[in-house]
Design a protein around this motif. Structure first.
Motif, PDB file in Angstrom:
ATOM      1  N   ASP A 182       0.841  -1.194   0.000  1.00 31.57           N
ATOM      2  CA  ASP A 182       0.000   0.000   0.000  1.00 31.57           C
ATOM      3  C   ASP A 182       0.877   1.244   0.000  1.00 31.57           C
ATOM      4  O   ASP A 182       1.405   1.648   1.042  1.00 31.57           O
ATOM      5  CB  ASP A 182      -0.915  -0.008   1.228  1.00 31.57           C
ATOM      6  N   LEU A 183       1.053   1.854  -1.156  1.00 37.51           N
ATOM      7  CA  LEU A 183       1.863   3.057  -1.273  1.00 37.51           C
ATOM      8  C   LEU A 183       1.014   4.288  -0.988  1.00 37.51           C
ATOM      9  O   LEU A 183      -0.011   4.520  -1.634  1.00 37.51           O
ATOM     10  CB  LEU A 183       2.462   3.157  -2.685  1.00 37.51           C
ATOM     11  N   LYS A 184       1.434   5.085  -0.023  1.00 36.64           N
ATOM     12  CA  LYS A 184       0.736   6.325   0.325  1.00 36.64           C
ATOM     13  C   LYS A 184       1.646   7.481  -0.052  1.00 36.64           C
ATOM     14  O   LYS A 184       2.625   7.771   0.628  1.00 36.64           O
ATOM     15  CB  LYS A 184       0.408   6.355   1.821  1.00 36.64           C
ATOM     16  N   THR A 185       1.325   8.135  -1.150  1.00 39.81           N
ATOM     17  CA  THR A 185       2.141   9.248  -1.611  1.00 39.81           C
ATOM     18  C   THR A 185       2.042  10.419  -0.643  1.00 39.81           C
ATOM     19  O   THR A 185       0.989  10.682  -0.064  1.00 39.81           O
ATOM     20  CB  THR A 185       1.711   9.701  -3.013  1.00 39.81           C
ATOM     21  N   GLY A 186       3.157  11.106  -0.468  1.00 38.85           N
ATOM     22  CA  GLY A 186       3.187  12.246   0.440  1.00 38.85           C
ATOM     23  C   GLY A 186       3.393  11.878   1.888  1.00 38.85           C
ATOM     24  O   GLY A 186       3.484  12.763   2.749  1.00 38.85           O
ATOM     25  N   LEU A 187       3.475  10.566   2.189  1.00 37.40           N
ATOM     26  CA  LEU A 187       3.657  10.097   3.557  1.00 37.40           C
ATOM     27  C   LEU A 187       4.879   9.172   3.620  1.00 37.40           C
ATOM     28  O   LEU A 187       5.419   8.759   2.598  1.00 37.40           O
ATOM     29  CB  LEU A 187       2.415   9.341   4.034  1.00 37.40           C
ATOM     30  N   VAL A 227       8.900  -0.348   3.257  1.00 39.96           N
ATOM     31  CA  VAL A 227       8.775  -1.397   2.254  1.00 39.96           C
ATOM     32  C   VAL A 227       8.518  -2.742   2.914  1.00 39.96           C
ATOM     33  O   VAL A 227       8.913  -2.984   4.057  1.00 39.96           O
ATOM     34  CB  VAL A 227      10.043  -1.476   1.380  1.00 39.96           C
ATOM     35  N   ASP A 228       7.856  -3.622   2.182  1.00 37.10           N
ATOM     36  CA  ASP A 228       7.624  -4.986   2.648  1.00 37.10           C
ATOM     37  C   ASP A 228       8.779  -5.906   2.244  1.00 37.10           C
ATOM     38  O   ASP A 228       9.077  -6.880   2.927  1.00 37.10           O
ATOM     39  CB  ASP A 228       6.316  -5.530   2.060  1.00 37.10           C
ATOM     40  N   GLU A 229       9.420  -5.571   1.126  1.00 37.65           N
ATOM     41  CA  GLU A 229      10.521  -6.396   0.625  1.00 37.65           C
ATOM     42  C   GLU A 229      11.408  -5.548  -0.273  1.00 37.65           C
ATOM     43  O   GLU A 229      10.905  -4.686  -1.011  1.00 37.65           O
ATOM     44  CB  GLU A 229       9.948  -7.586  -0.160  1.00 37.65           C
ATOM     45  N   GLU A 230      12.720  -5.751  -0.211  1.00 35.72           N
ATOM     46  CA  GLU A 230      13.624  -4.999  -1.070  1.00 35.72           C
ATOM     47  C   GLU A 230      14.766  -5.894  -1.539  1.00 35.72           C
ATOM     48  O   GLU A 230      15.161  -6.833  -0.848  1.00 35.72           O
ATOM     49  CB  GLU A 230      14.188  -3.779  -0.341  1.00 35.72           C
ATOM     50  N   THR A 231      15.269  -5.569  -2.741  1.00 34.36           N
ATOM     51  CA  THR A 231      16.392  -6.301  -3.310  1.00 34.36           C
ATOM     52  C   THR A 231      17.283  -5.324  -4.044  1.00 34.36           C
ATOM     53  O   THR A 231      16.793  -4.395  -4.697  1.00 34.36           O
ATOM     54  CB  THR A 231      15.904  -7.379  -4.301  1.00 34.36           C
ATOM     55  N   ASN A 245      18.753   2.682 -10.185  1.00 35.19           N
ATOM     56  CA  ASN A 245      17.408   2.655 -10.754  1.00 35.19           C
ATOM     57  C   ASN A 245      16.440   2.036  -9.757  1.00 35.19           C
ATOM     58  O   ASN A 245      16.677   0.925  -9.273  1.00 35.19           O
ATOM     59  CB  ASN A 245      17.385   1.855 -12.063  1.00 35.19           C
ATOM     60  N   ILE A 246      15.394   2.743  -9.451  1.00 35.44           N
ATOM     61  CA  ILE A 246      14.384   2.254  -8.506  1.00 35.44           C
ATOM     62  C   ILE A 246      13.244   1.600  -9.282  1.00 35.44           C
ATOM     63  O   ILE A 246      12.702   2.184 -10.231  1.00 35.44           O
ATOM     64  CB  ILE A 246      13.824   3.410  -7.651  1.00 35.44           C
ATOM     65  N   LYS A 247      12.910   0.399  -8.889  1.00 36.71           N
ATOM     66  CA  LYS A 247      11.769  -0.311  -9.478  1.00 36.71           C
ATOM     67  C   LYS A 247      10.775  -0.564  -8.357  1.00 36.71           C
ATOM     68  O   LYS A 247      10.987  -1.420  -7.506  1.00 36.71           O
ATOM     69  CB  LYS A 247      12.235  -1.607 -10.137  1.00 36.71           C
ATOM     70  N   LEU A 248       9.715   0.209  -8.352  1.00 32.05           N
ATOM     71  CA  LEU A 248       8.719   0.203  -7.283  1.00 32.05           C
ATOM     72  C   LEU A 248       7.526  -0.653  -7.694  1.00 32.05           C
ATOM     73  O   LEU A 248       6.871  -0.375  -8.701  1.00 32.05           O
ATOM     74  CB  LEU A 248       8.273   1.631  -6.981  1.00 32.05           C
ATOM     75  N   LYS A 249       7.271  -1.693  -6.923  1.00 31.33           N
ATOM     76  CA  LYS A 249       6.197  -2.621  -7.260  1.00 31.33           C
ATOM     77  C   LYS A 249       5.135  -2.608  -6.161  1.00 31.33           C
ATOM     78  O   LYS A 249       5.390  -2.980  -5.025  1.00 31.33           O
ATOM     79  CB  LYS A 249       6.757  -4.038  -7.437  1.00 31.33           C
ATOM     80  N   ASN A 250       3.929  -2.168  -6.512  1.00 25.66           N
ATOM     81  CA  ASN A 250       2.788  -2.241  -5.591  1.00 25.66           C
ATOM     82  C   ASN A 250       1.515  -2.459  -6.412  1.00 25.66           C
ATOM     83  O   ASN A 250       0.654  -1.617  -6.531  1.00 25.66           O
ATOM     84  CB  ASN A 250       2.675  -0.970  -4.728  1.00 25.66           C
TER      85      ASN A 250
END
Length: 310
Positions: free
Chosen positions: A19-24, A28-32, A90-95
């Motif tokens: 659940d990405l909340k922009t501005g807040l 993260v739940d998981e990162e690699t 490079n950021i790869k954001l998955k939600n």
């Protein structure tokens, strides 16, 4: 010997959260964190399929050190040129969906480029050079074309890039280019929506100079245009989990089988299988997965299809 060139490598920071909340503030739940870049990915796939290669290109700073060490940890062979500044992140954001935020590339000097050309001057007939990925803004977009023209006789080259760099590289007569349907469409200012379109514009790329052309079309399969025939291959059944590196796996899978057989049709089938296997997993394909998926892929001539679009 196989050489891969990644002019614009990266540290890929892959972040997953429900659940990405922009501005807040989000946690993260998981990162690699992985060493990325198209040529780097081809080197990784080749290793998994039983072939060593030397990874060339430019790295800098602590991020560049991470990339070099990551490849060494996988028993790969980096031989990068060190530059000032940090290799990009490079950021790869998955939600639910995937958002990419690509970092800025370090400055590549003319002296750095000369060092790369010097490395490549040591190649000999029978070697294969894979040039894959975007070109940093500090480098002339003709770089791949210039490399192709400088390679010794008998060195075969594969190019996987887009835009101006692809247009110029094609004119230098590489052994193979592999645009996806979006990149092919962008090259001619059109939208590729069918196999018929892919064949029509893929043939134009061949007429511009490329000996062989693979056009990958995601779930709609792929087209291979050679000097003798036009082939189409379907995509096997599976659930897509990760699209990152699938196109690079097509190149790695194709090249691994071509080295073994010098058969373009078999190499094409393995390329599709490798690309699909990587897309169906969270990492890159394995030799076992490629072999299994090959059984689902039927490669047929365009004439056998009746020249129809899909």
């Amino acid at each position: 010997m196989i050489y891969t060139i990644t002019l614009n490598p990266s540290v890929d920071y892959i972040v997953r959260l429900d659940d990405l909340k922009t501005g807040l503030v989000n946690t993260v739940d998981e990162e690699t964190k992985i060493a990325g870049g198209k040529g780097v990915n081809v080197t990784k796939v080749l290793k998994r399929l039983g072939h060593d290669s030397t990874a060339l290109g430019f790295v800098g700073g602590f991020t560049g050190q991470f990339i070099e060490q990551s490849l060494k940890d996988e028993s790969l062979h980096p031989h990068f040129i060190h530059v000032e500044g940090d290799t990009r992140i490079n950021i790869k954001l998955k939600n639910g969906e995937e958002t990419e935020i690509n970092g800025l590339s370090p400055m590549i000097s003319e002296g750095n480029v000369k060092k790369l050309l010097q490395q490549l001057s040591q190649t000999v007939a029978g070697d294969i050079v894979v040039m894959a990925g975007s070109v940093p803004t500090s480098i002339d977009q003709n770089i791949y074309s210039n490399i192709l023209k400088s390679l010794p006789d008998g060195v075969q080259a594969i190019v996987d890039t887009k835009g101006k760099a692809l247009e110029e590289a094609v004119k230098a007569k590489p052994f193979l280019v592999k645009p996806n349907h979006h990149e092919l469409g962008d090259l001619f200012g059109v939208e590729i929506t069918s196999v018929k379109d892919a064949v029509e514009y893929g043939k134009k790329v061949q007429q511009m100079g490329a000996m062989n052309v693979i056009v990958s079309m995601a779930g709609d399969g792929a087209v291979l245009i050679t000097s003798n025939e036009i082939l189409f291959g379907n995509v096997p059944v599976g659930k897509v989990q990760n699209s990152v590196g699938a196109g690079d796996s097509v190149v790695g899978g194709f090249l691994s089988k071509y080295i073994e057989t010098e058969n373009l049709k078999e190499a094409f089938q393995s390329g599709i299988a490798a690309g699909s296997a990587s897309a169906f997993s969270t990492g890159f394909c394995t030799a076992e997965e490629v072999q299994e998926l090959r059984k689902q892929i039927r490669v047929q001539t365009y004439e056998e299809m009746g020249g129809r679009g899909i």
